[in-house]
Scaffold this active site. Structure first.
Site, mmCIF file in Angstrom:
data_model
loop_
_atom_site.group_PDB
_atom_site.id
_atom_site.type_symbol
_atom_site.label_atom_id
_atom_site.label_comp_id
_atom_site.label_asym_id
_atom_site.label_seq_id
_atom_site.Cartn_x
_atom_site.Cartn_y
_atom_site.Cartn_z
ATOM 1 N N CYS A 109 -3.825 -6.318 3.796
ATOM 2 C CA CYS A 109 -3.259 -7.329 2.911
ATOM 3 C C CYS A 109 -4.379 -8.057 2.165
ATOM 4 C CB CYS A 109 -2.423 -8.373 3.632
ATOM 5 S SG CYS A 109 -1.177 -7.676 4.703
ATOM 6 N N ARG A 113 -5.897 -3.487 -1.034
ATOM 7 C CA ARG A 113 -5.754 -3.874 0.370
ATOM 8 C C ARG A 113 -4.337 -3.671 0.901
ATOM 9 N NH1 ARG A 113 -10.308 -7.001 1.665
ATOM 10 N NH2 ARG A 113 -9.305 -7.637 3.569
ATOM 11 N N TRP A 138 0.217 -5.038 3.209
ATOM 12 C CA TRP A 138 0.263 -3.763 3.915
ATOM 13 C C TRP A 138 0.980 -4.066 5.221
ATOM 14 C CZ3 TRP A 138 -1.610 -1.727 8.578
ATOM 15 C CH2 TRP A 138 -1.540 -0.321 8.679
ATOM 16 N N ASN A 180 -3.267 -12.429 6.253
ATOM 17 C CA ASN A 180 -3.777 -11.063 6.399
ATOM 18 C C ASN A 180 -4.215 -10.916 7.847
ATOM 19 O OD1 ASN A 180 -5.198 -8.628 6.260
ATOM 20 N ND2 ASN A 180 -7.019 -9.583 5.371
ATOM 21 N N GLY A 181 -3.698 -9.918 8.570
ATOM 22 C CA GLY A 181 -4.107 -9.711 9.961
ATOM 23 C C GLY A 181 -2.907 -9.587 10.874
ATOM 24 N N GLU A 198 -12.548 16.773 6.633
ATOM 25 C CA GLU A 198 -12.426 15.916 5.448
ATOM 26 C C GLU A 198 -11.454 16.547 4.442
ATOM 27 O OE1 GLU A 198 -12.952 13.057 4.510
ATOM 28 O OE2 GLU A 198 -13.178 13.033 2.351
ATOM 29 N N LYS A 210 -8.097 14.651 3.250
ATOM 30 C CA LYS A 210 -7.806 14.400 1.836
ATOM 31 C C LYS A 210 -6.427 14.936 1.480
ATOM 32 C CE LYS A 210 -10.085 12.111 1.010
ATOM 33 N NZ LYS A 210 -11.284 11.467 1.491
ATOM 34 N N GLU A 218 -3.516 12.954 3.172
ATOM 35 C CA GLU A 218 -3.288 11.565 2.768
ATOM 36 C C GLU A 218 -2.717 11.426 1.366
ATOM 37 O OE1 GLU A 218 -7.896 10.109 1.986
ATOM 38 O OE2 GLU A 218 -6.467 8.590 2.580
ATOM 39 N N HIS A 268 -9.197 29.445 20.450
ATOM 40 C CA HIS A 268 -8.849 28.676 21.651
ATOM 41 C C HIS A 268 -7.516 27.938 21.501
ATOM 42 C CE1 HIS A 268 -12.682 29.663 23.412
ATOM 43 N NE2 HIS A 268 -13.253 29.338 22.269
ATOM 44 N N LYS A 294 -6.594 0.654 1.003
ATOM 45 C CA LYS A 294 -7.999 1.031 0.818
ATOM 46 C C LYS A 294 -8.890 0.401 1.878
ATOM 47 C CE LYS A 294 -11.298 2.933 -1.614
ATOM 48 N NZ LYS A 294 -11.469 4.363 -1.333
HETATM 49 O O1 M6R Z 1 -13.901 1.299 4.016
HETATM 50 P P1 M6R Z 1 -14.192 2.329 5.081
HETATM 51 O O2 M6R Z 1 -15.142 3.375 4.591
HETATM 52 O O3 M6R Z 1 -14.682 1.707 6.359
HETATM 53 O O4 M6R Z 1 -12.816 3.013 5.369
HETATM 54 C C1 M6R Z 1 -12.690 3.970 6.386
HETATM 55 C C2 M6R Z 1 -11.409 4.755 6.244
HETATM 56 O O5 M6R Z 1 -10.316 3.891 6.268
HETATM 57 C C3 M6R Z 1 -11.376 5.569 4.948
HETATM 58 O O6 M6R Z 1 -12.466 6.419 4.834
HETATM 59 C C4 M6R Z 1 -10.069 6.385 4.881
HETATM 60 O O7 M6R Z 1 -10.091 7.365 5.864
HETATM 61 C C5 M6R Z 1 -9.902 7.003 3.485
HETATM 62 N N1 M6R Z 1 -8.616 6.662 2.960
HETATM 63 C C6 M6R Z 1 -9.999 8.480 3.472
HETATM 64 O O8 M6R Z 1 -9.895 8.989 2.190
#
Ligand code: M6R
Length: 607
Positions: free
Chosen positions: A2, A27, A74, A98-99, A479, A483, A486, A502, A602
């Site tokens: 948030c 956020r 959020w 926020n929290g 990764e 990607k 998400e 395995h 984010k």
């Molecule tokens: O701001 P940060 O790099 O600490 O964030 C970590 C993760 O939340 C961030 O990398 C998240 O996995 C991304 N959305 C991936 O694309």
């Protein structure tokens, strides 16, 4: 997560709150709302979904007033609808939060017994009623807020505003960030300096346990016992211009294409290309004396850390433990007195990463942070900040921050290798030269986007995808899967290619494409054997390799994406681009919200 904002100003505040919220939407974007005080009365507008919905509502039903608070959400407690949207009201008080209030359930019961009823499912509403109950008992606003704050457990950044007082907002911080912005005859509160950048760059960051009384012409910060505390006022680097997409459809696309440039900037910060050396750094430890390096991070940043484990161990002979921060923070890890800890984070605000940092700090371990937001909490609490020079990353899916994190970590690994005498100066020069070529290769790979778009059109028809890789391509496989899931919502997994037999091999059939990341490196032949195993079971392979690999891969593929041959050390940086493009185009074909995918934010400031 948030984002929160508060303004005690001298012009109509509603448009200013919306402007700040636009900059905080990274956020969270489940719902948004603002409240103001006009002619002594509290009023609010709230809307489900993105900020644009709130804006529309405000166009139809404007809000007056020179003082206000705002929120972009959020969701943690309660579905993302209008009723659960902030600000929350009790009699005479409005609150944004926020929290997570961890003791909200018991506080809720207590307040219910006192006759308070709840209109939302949020934890925040208890804070509103706690303050409201004090006000109803005749306690003045500032003291009412302080008494309520003392009852809270958990993580919070709060802004609290009162009926009948158009010159007062109370803010508080315990965990998530909160900054005071100083204007001329006006004052601000915000989750970060970027939100406040259109109004001021004179900023005071609150520390955990601080609460602040903000008025137009003054402010005062206290600790939870009510003692005044002093915090440094500083000039923020936060930019006041709103980053735009340029000619791109999405921020993610723009950020992918910025990579040759930002990788070059980042590498140049750490490497002296002219002399072929890594630049000296003012580190709180000596690489030569370390017996261990601990790296902790979340999501994509964690995967950057995992890639770097191969570099530090192989080049510098320095053992590295890499952990997901949410696991590390509670695992009671014994830490060596001869170790150092690195924390990797784009935002510099990720709650679990910050908690891991504090754990190491308490154990007396020297702390370095690799962050993109230089004024973030993680940066401020580190002994040394090792910045990524990616510029603002807006797309929720991390792209350029990842390759810049890799660029910093590769440079550090070379520095560590030289310091530990694990490489000769000739080898150091060769590695620096190789790294200097990463931007050029990245630019070449971007030219493959036509072919990658074609592959993505096909991929968009599947429900499951498996990514495989060995060595540094294993974290890269994870990764790629992260990607893809998400932003396209396709179920994807990243595995070490050697681990296939395995268990995961049972999944292989025609309905599950297998993307293999395999440059022609030291273990290429092993990966080819794994591809044969996939092909033998009817699996469809998409191979991402180089010219040599394409010539030597003796296996039928659905598609082969051929990158130029390049030095081994830069491969993880450059191979990140095709997997980002693959996820991007797949999401575009599937019609998802690429920059703000569902359920995500984010910056993750809750655990
Ligand atoms: O701001 P940060 O790099 O600490 O964030 C970590 C993760 O939340 C961030 O990398 C998240 O996995 C991304 N959305 C991936 O694309």
């Amino acid at each position: 997560m948030c984002g929160i904002v508060g303004i005690v100003g001298h012009s109509p505040v509603a448009p200013l709150l919306v402007e700040a919220l636009k900059r905080l939407e990274y956020r969270g974007y489940d719902s948004a709302g603002i409240a103001t005080v006009e002619h002594g009365e509290l009023a609010r507008r709230r809307a489900e979904g993105k900020l644009v919905n709130l804006q529309r509502k405000l166009d139809g039903e404007p809000l007056g007033g020179l003082i206000g608070i705002g929120h972009t959400r959020w969701a943690t407690h309660g579905v993302p609808n209008e009723t659960n949207a902030h600000p929350h009201f009790s009699d005479g008080v409005a609150i944004v939060h926020n929290g997570i209030i961890e003791n909200f359930a018991e506080l809720r019961e207590e307040l219910k017994k006192d006759g308070y009823s709840f209109t939302s499912q949020t934890d925040t509403e208890v804070v509103a009623h706690l303050v409201g109950r004090e006000l109803a008992a005749g306690v003045p606003p500032v003291e009412a807020a302080h008494r309520a704050l003392k009852r809270l457990e958990g993580a919070f950044a709060l802004a609290i505003m009162f009926r009948g007082d158009e010159d007062l907002i109370v803010g508080a911080r315990n965990g998530p960030p909160l900054a005071v912005g100083h204007g001329k005859g006006e004052m601000f509160l915000g989750s970060d300096a970027i939100a406040l950048a259109p109004f001021t760059n004179s900023i005071t960051y609150l520390e955990d346990g601080d609460w602040v009384v903000v008025r137009r012409n003054e402010f005062a910060i206290f600790d939870m016992e009510g003692n005044p505390v002093k915090r440094k006022r500083q000039q923020s680097l936060g930019t006041s211009f709103m980053v735009d997409k340029g000619n791109h459809r999405h921020f993610m696309e723009k950020e992918i294409h910025e990579q040759p440039e930002v990788i070059a900037h980042t590498l140049a910060h750490y490497l002296d290309f002219a002399n072929g050396t890594s630049r000296p750094l003012d580190l709180p430890f000596d690489f030569a004396k370390l017996d261990r390096l601990t790296i902790s991070a979340c999501g994509t940043a964690y995967l950057a850390g995992l890639v770097s484990k191969y570099w530090f161990e192989r080049l510098a002979k320095l053992p590295v433990d890499v952990d997901i921060a949410s696991e590390f923070r509670y695992r009671e890890v014994p830490l060596s007195t001869k170790s150092a800890a690195f924390f990797v984070s784009q935002s510099g605000e990720t709650a679990d990463t910050l908690a891991s940092l504090r754990y190491c700090k308490a154990a007396g371990v020297p702390i370095g942070s690799i962050v993109n937001v230089r004024e973030s909490t993680i940066a401020r609490e580190s002994d040394v900040t090792l910045p990524t020079l990616a510029g603002p990353e807006i797309g929720v899916a991390s792209t350029k921050a990842f390759t810049c994190q890799l660029s910093v970590l590769a440079s550090l690994a070379v520095r560590a290798a030289a310091a530990r005498g694990a490489i000769s100066s000739e080898e150091e020069r060769a590695m620096v030269r190789s790294l200097s070529e990463a931007p050029r290769y990245a630019a070449q790979v971007l030219k493959l986007d036509g072919q990658i778009e074609k592959v993505a059109r096909e991929l968009a028809h599947y429900k499951h995808v498996l990514y495989l890789g060995r060595d540094t391509n294993y974290p890269l496989a994870m990764e790629g899967a992260l990607k893809l899931k998400e932003i396209s919502y396709i179920h994807a997994e990243g595995y070490a290619a050697g681990e296939l037999k395995h268990g995961p091999i049972a999944l292989i059939d025609e309905q599950m494409p297998v993307i293999v990341i395999a440059p022609h490196d030291r273990i290429f032949e092993k990966t080819v054997s794994n591809m044969q195993e996939v092909a033998a079971r009817g699996g469809k392979i998409i191979l991402i390799t180089d010219t040599k690999g394409a010539a030597r891969a003796t296996v039928d593929t659905m598609e082969t994406i051929v990158l130029p041959d390049m030095p081994e050390i830069i491969a993880p940086i450059v191979y990140a681009l095709p997997i980002q493009l693959l996820a991007y185009y797949t999401a575009v074909f599937m019609g998802t919200d690429v920059d703000q995918p569902r359920n995500l934010a984010k910056s993750v400031t809750v655990e």
